[in-house]
Design a protein around this motif. Structure first.
Motif, PDB file in Angstrom:
ATOM      1  N   UNK A 148      40.122  58.497  24.299  1.00 46.00           N
ATOM      2  CA  UNK A 148      41.702  58.143  23.896  1.00 46.00           C
ATOM      3  C   UNK A 148      41.344  56.763  24.407  1.00 46.00           C
ATOM      4  N   UNK A 149      40.561  56.445  25.261  1.00 51.02           N
ATOM      5  CA  UNK A 149      39.952  54.613  25.889  1.00 51.02           C
ATOM      6  C   UNK A 149      40.190  53.274  24.534  1.00 51.02           C
ATOM      7  N   UNK A 150      40.386  52.688  25.018  1.00 53.71           N
ATOM      8  CA  UNK A 150      41.563  52.054  25.756  1.00 53.71           C
ATOM      9  C   UNK A 150      43.109  52.633  25.925  1.00 53.71           C
ATOM     10  N   UNK A 151      43.130  53.248  25.021  1.00 52.27           N
ATOM     11  CA  UNK A 151      44.265  53.644  24.655  1.00 52.27           C
ATOM     12  C   UNK A 151      45.208  53.937  25.998  1.00 52.27           C
ATOM     13  N   UNK A 152      46.217  53.627  26.947  1.00 54.33           N
ATOM     14  CA  UNK A 152      46.060  53.490  28.167  1.00 54.33           C
ATOM     15  C   UNK A 152      46.492  55.199  28.386  1.00 54.33           C
ATOM     16  N   UNK A 153      45.881  55.436  29.898  1.00 50.74           N
ATOM     17  CA  UNK A 153      46.037  56.979  30.130  1.00 50.74           C
ATOM     18  C   UNK A 153      47.549  57.416  29.943  1.00 50.74           C
ATOM     19  N   UNK A 154      48.341  56.231  30.838  1.00 49.15           N
ATOM     20  CA  UNK A 154      49.743  57.135  30.414  1.00 49.15           C
ATOM     21  C   UNK A 154      50.363  57.068  29.249  1.00 49.15           C
ATOM     22  N   UNK A 155      50.143  57.076  28.347  1.00 48.85           N
ATOM     23  CA  UNK A 155      50.107  56.484  26.771  1.00 48.85           C
ATOM     24  C   UNK A 155      49.130  58.200  26.184  1.00 48.85           C
ATOM     25  N   UNK A 156      47.863  58.395  26.707  1.00 50.86           N
ATOM     26  CA  UNK A 156      47.337  59.585  25.954  1.00 50.86           C
ATOM     27  C   UNK A 156      47.775  60.998  26.590  1.00 50.86           C
ATOM     28  N   UNK A 157      48.754  60.558  28.692  1.00 46.78           N
ATOM     29  CA  UNK A 157      48.844  62.209  29.263  1.00 46.78           C
ATOM     30  C   UNK A 157      50.227  62.110  28.845  1.00 46.78           C
ATOM     31  N   UNK A 158      50.827  61.323  28.547  1.00 44.14           N
ATOM     32  CA  UNK A 158      52.290  61.106  27.677  1.00 44.14           C
ATOM     33  C   UNK A 158      52.416  62.173  26.098  1.00 44.14           C
ATOM     34  N   UNK A 159      51.487  61.947  25.648  1.00 43.40           N
ATOM     35  CA  UNK A 159      51.746  62.883  24.359  1.00 43.40           C
ATOM     36  C   UNK A 159      51.294  64.187  24.820  1.00 43.40           C
ATOM     37  N   UNK A 160      50.350  64.818  25.610  1.00 44.94           N
ATOM     38  CA  UNK A 160      50.230  65.893  25.483  1.00 44.94           C
ATOM     39  C   UNK A 160      51.386  66.414  26.880  1.00 44.94           C
ATOM     40  N   UNK A 161      51.590  65.760  27.873  1.00 45.91           N
ATOM     41  CA  UNK A 161      52.719  66.437  28.611  1.00 45.91           C
ATOM     42  C   UNK A 161      53.741  66.645  27.162  1.00 45.91           C
ATOM     43  N   UNK A 162      53.893  65.282  26.555  1.00 53.42           N
ATOM     44  CA  UNK A 162      55.371  65.731  25.746  1.00 53.42           C
ATOM     45  C   UNK A 162      55.423  67.388  24.824  1.00 53.42           C
ATOM     46  N   UNK A 163      53.934  67.371  23.872  1.00 52.48           N
ATOM     47  CA  UNK A 163      53.829  68.171  22.984  1.00 52.48           C
ATOM     48  C   UNK A 163      53.446  69.709  23.949  1.00 52.48           C
ATOM     49  N   UNK A 164      53.483  69.997  25.116  1.00 55.42           N
ATOM     50  CA  UNK A 164      53.343  71.201  25.930  1.00 55.42           C
ATOM     51  C   UNK A 164      54.793  71.947  26.981  1.00 55.42           C
ATOM     52  N   UNK A 165      56.530  70.491  26.148  1.00 52.80           N
ATOM     53  CA  UNK A 165      56.995  70.212  26.574  1.00 52.80           C
ATOM     54  C   UNK A 165      57.622  71.208  25.736  1.00 52.80           C
ATOM     55  N   UNK A 166      57.552  70.333  24.123  1.00 55.89           N
ATOM     56  CA  UNK A 166      57.959  71.276  22.951  1.00 55.89           C
ATOM     57  C   UNK A 166      57.484  72.737  22.735  1.00 55.89           C
ATOM     58  N   UNK A 167      56.178  73.071  22.803  1.00 54.48           N
ATOM     59  CA  UNK A 167      56.129  74.473  22.925  1.00 54.48           C
ATOM     60  C   UNK A 167      56.522  75.075  23.945  1.00 54.48           C
ATOM     61  N   UNK A 168      56.649  74.581  25.385  1.00 48.25           N
ATOM     62  CA  UNK A 168      57.404  75.323  26.490  1.00 48.25           C
ATOM     63  C   UNK A 168      58.455  75.793  25.938  1.00 48.25           C
ATOM     64  N   UNK A 169      59.711  74.810  25.247  1.00 48.24           N
ATOM     65  CA  UNK A 169      60.953  75.245  25.521  1.00 48.24           C
ATOM     66  C   UNK A 169      60.726  75.987  24.484  1.00 48.24           C
TER      67      UNK A 169
END
Length: 409
Positions: free
Chosen positions: A344-365
């Motif tokens: 996903x470069x040059x998208x900021x790493x905190x953004x690319x990882x943020x979406x991944x963690x966000x998706x995992x939190x939605x599904x986890x919940x």
């Protein structure tokens, strides 16, 4: 300090990684502290199981709200400010949780404060790796940061049931939460003192290049087909992990496994994840390959998941939890995080990882709610089917161009 092709690499990067791992350990301990003693906590607070589960679910719910604001702050103001916010909140609300450990309402309020801290810490993982480490060490760095989460879970699952066990059957939940609060405050102070924004010179050439701003970066993410596939993989895999961790004691209780044995099972899962995180990301870095390691990890995770689902005894559950942890937590998670950052470069790493963690939190919940309402065993079977979908998605992905280019240099 050493040089690689004109790029200076600083030894202090390992101090940064150690500090980041420390604050990660404490924020994750706070997440599952009550989940590890769910049976005793139900009695202590005189509440239903769902109220104890809420203490873990609130982490996921708050993450959904603050994931992207946290990523934006990390990207705009840097890791020192972003992680620093998370550290201060961890220290303050960790102590509050300790001081008011006997009051469920106050514990829930403190847990919400701790949940606010989490995205400021976890969303910075790949950003820390990119800012301080060369590309041939980044999967390893992410692996160590991921390893810190497993260490936290091991500490909670092994230590908490013993810490609360007082003489004559006394339950020492208040003293245990106070101890965790003091440790959280200490970790926050260490983080604020030792964490630095960046080395004097960047560890790689791409670190010198400009990144997209948040909105432009998000648009770039969803133009990358392989990133969208990676997002779907983590929606399933990370959500499955979050749900299993949140309900580990009820899962084992259903199988007739004691609370102490449940702690051993969780420790085995996380311990094997630590070993995997020390081995598989390193192999990925050395081979300059991401996709094969990701596929290999998910393929061999599946027998572990099947065994956990069908297990009817402590020994069987222990063995297959170990397999599950080694490949899912030790290989797929850290290598997948780094793969997503690279494609996903040059998208900021905190953004690319943020979406991944966000998706995992939605599904986890959603998975936790489903397991509570529909049934634990039914959802475990569903996880097996979803894991097959993960394998098909990985097969349709391409290798990271960035790591391929690094292999040619």
């Amino acid at each position: 300090m050493k040089e690689q092709s004109g790029i200076k690499i600083y030894g202090y990067r390992w101090v940064i990684l150690a500090v980041f791992a420390l604050i990660t350990i404490l924020i994750e301990i706070q997440w599952v502290a009550h989940a590890s003693i769910a049976r005793e906590a139900r009695v202590f607070y005189n509440v239903e199981q769902g109220m104890i589960d809420l203490l873990a679910v609130v982490y996921m719910a708050v993450f959904l709200l603050l994931c992207f604001p946290a990523s934006h702050i990390i990207e705009k103001y840097g890791i020192r400010v972003g992680i620093g916010i998370g550290a201060v909140l961890t220290g303050v609300f960790g102590l509050m949780k300790g001081f008011y450990a006997a009051d469920y309402t106050m514990v829930l309020i403190a847990q919400i404060g701790l949940a606010v801290a989490q995205p400021f810490i976890l969303n910075a993982t790949t950003k820390v790796a990119v800012r301080w480490f060369p590309i041939n060490e980044r999967a390893t760095a992410v692996g160590v940061a991921t390893l810190a989460q497993f260490i936290a879970f091991i500490i909670v699952m092994l230590a908490t049931p013993r810490l609360i066990a007082g003489e004559g059957g006394e339950v020492l939940i208040e003293k245990t939460m106070m101890l965790y609060g003091i440790l959280s405050a200490a970790a926050a102070v260490i983080t604020l003192v030792l964490l630095k924004e960046r080395p004097a010179t960047p560890p790689s050439h791409e670190e010198e290049e400009d990144r997209f701003m948040f909105r432009e970066g998000v648009r770039n993410l969803f133009k990358q087909k392989d990133y969208v596939k990676t997002l779907a993989i983590f929606f399933i895999g990370l959500g499955m992990f979050n749900a299993i961790v949140s309900l580990i004691d009820p899962i084992n209780e259903m199988k007739g496994i004691s609370m102490v044995q449940s702690g051993y099972i969780m420790a085995a899962m996380m311990g094997s994840g630590i070993v995997g995180a020390l081995v598989l990301p390193l192999v990925s870095d050395k081979l300059r390959k991401r996709k094969p390691i990701l596929l290999f990890s998910m393929l061999l995770m599946l027998p572990g998941l099947v065994g956990m689902t069908l297990a009817g005894s402590y020994t069987v559950m222990l063995v297959f939890s170990t397999i599950f942890g080694f490949f899912l937590l030790g290989g797929a998670a850290p290598v997948g995080f780094q793969y997503a950052a690279e494609i996903s470069f040059p998208t900021p790493e905190s953004t690319s990882q943020g979406f991944i963690l966000w998706a995992g939190q939605i599904s986890g919940m959603l998975f936790v709610i489903g397991m509570d309402s529909v049934g634990i065993q039914e959802f475990m079977y569903g996880f097996i089917g979803l894991s097959v979908i993960i394998l098909l998605l990985i097969l349709g992905m391409k290798e990271s161009p960035m790591i391929q280019q690094a292999g040619k240099e």
